[in-house]
Enzyme design. Structure first.
Site, mmCIF file in Angstrom:
data_model
loop_
_atom_site.group_PDB
_atom_site.id
_atom_site.type_symbol
_atom_site.label_atom_id
_atom_site.label_comp_id
_atom_site.label_asym_id
_atom_site.label_seq_id
_atom_site.Cartn_x
_atom_site.Cartn_y
_atom_site.Cartn_z
ATOM 1 N N HIS A 12 3.045 -0.279 4.147
ATOM 2 C CA HIS A 12 4.081 -0.165 3.128
ATOM 3 C C HIS A 12 5.165 0.763 3.650
ATOM 4 C CE1 HIS A 12 0.670 2.536 2.183
ATOM 5 N NE2 HIS A 12 1.583 3.454 2.012
ATOM 6 N N SER A 13 6.405 0.260 3.588
ATOM 7 C CA SER A 13 7.523 0.998 4.173
ATOM 8 C C SER A 13 8.831 0.443 3.643
ATOM 9 C CB SER A 13 7.493 0.870 5.699
ATOM 10 O OG SER A 13 8.647 1.393 6.271
#
Length: 318
Positions: free
Chosen positions: A117-118
């Site tokens: 997740h980014s």
């Protein structure tokens, strides 16, 4: 260790299934460590673990993914075997983005995929070609009215943490007690998964083990994103996105009820932009506990969205 790219070190160990290398990238306060799977000429994929985990989070999933990829999973600073940030610093999201940028620069990657997740794709849209979100929305919006109080709480917690750290000695555990503690704080982990994370999550000392993580990561996060900011950033994402949600995962276990209206809107926005959202049986750590449930979706996504259309990839100097 073997000197490879400028400032990047790796040590290859051979396993029966797949060769794995240990990665070390120097940073101003120490090093960022990680693991590398796959051929040097493979399509580059950066794997980013979740809060309080480490790159061992991908140990069971990556061996099930396409062998044409070069997977690099890192321990974010304060996690696993990576160095802690200097004293007096409160970990914030922007700092982790800078850490990722440092790793990418050291690897000399110009275009790559992300599993984890980014928001890196929104900030560097020309670099990320595919994004897989594992039980994550890519954003964690906060009601703007709550932000001042949360920021003050985070700052106060850091001051108190520093005072207590001067007074308290680091607690030493037996291995069995360390497993118990990790499981007590992470009910979505199986015992086997907990032991995998502890391979990089413990340091042996006289009398037993201590946790390697920087406990400042437990303090309240002062860097918050409003829903308005999410709506500004999400449309900038040019990569293909696959969102894999767990039935008993983040929304059910961690999200506050008032945030569910935000998450529903974010998921619908992904669908409206022709991204893929799927739900699988399992909990927040399903990719580690039961990788066979997640792997088919990730593999198909990488094959169809990246590998089938990718040109030749320069051989990595790692």
């Amino acid at each position: 260790m073997i000197q490879a790219l400028k400032g990047v070190r790796h040590l290859t160990s051979s396993t029966m299934k797949q060769a794995v290398s240990e990665l070390s990238v120097p940073v101003p306060w120490g090093e960022i460590r990680g693991k590398v799977w796959g051929p040097g000429h493979g399509h580059p994929v950066l794997c980013l673990h979740g809060w309080a985990d480490n790159c061992g989070s991908f140990n069971t999933l990556i061996p099930l993914l396409p062998k044409e990829c070069r997977f690099v999973a890192v321990d974010l600073p304060g996690h696993g075997r990576s160095s802690h940030r200097p004293p007096g610093i409160l970990p914030i999201f922007a700092s982790y983005l800078m850490d990722v940028r440092r790793v990418i620069d050291a690897l000399q990657w110009s275009r790559f995929s992300i599993i984890g997740h980014s928001m890196g794709d929104a900030l560097y849209p020309d670099m990320v070609d595919a994004l897989v979100l594992l039980d994550s929305y890519g954003f964690f919006p906060t009601d703007v009215k709550e932000i001042p109080g949360l920021m003050r709480q985070g700052l106060d917690e850091l001051i108190q943490f520093e005072k207590k750290k001067e007074e308290k000695k680091e607690r030493v555990y037996t291995y069995e007690k360390a497993v118990e503690r990790l499981l007590a704080g992470n009910q979505s982990l199986s015992e086997q998964s907990a032991k995998i994370l502890l391979e990089r999550g413990l340091v042996e000392v006289e009398g037993g083990f201590v946790f390697s993580r920087d406990f400042r990561i437990n303090l309240k996060n002062v860097a918050r994103t409003t829903m308005e900011q999410c709506w500004e950033i999400q449309p900038r994402m040019q990569a293909s996105v696959l969102v894999i949600l767990a039935e008993n995962g983040l929304e059910k276990t961690f999200a506050e009820p008032k945030r569910k209206q935000f998450t529903s809107a974010l998921l619908q926005a992904y669908r409206d932009r022709n991204h893929t959202v799927v739900t699988v049986p399992g909990d927040h750590h399903v990719h580690l506990n039961k990788p066979e449930v997640v792997a088919p979706f990730v593999s198909d996504f990488l094959q169809t969205r990246v590998l089938s259309s990718a040109g030749p990839v320069p051989t990595s100097k790692l």
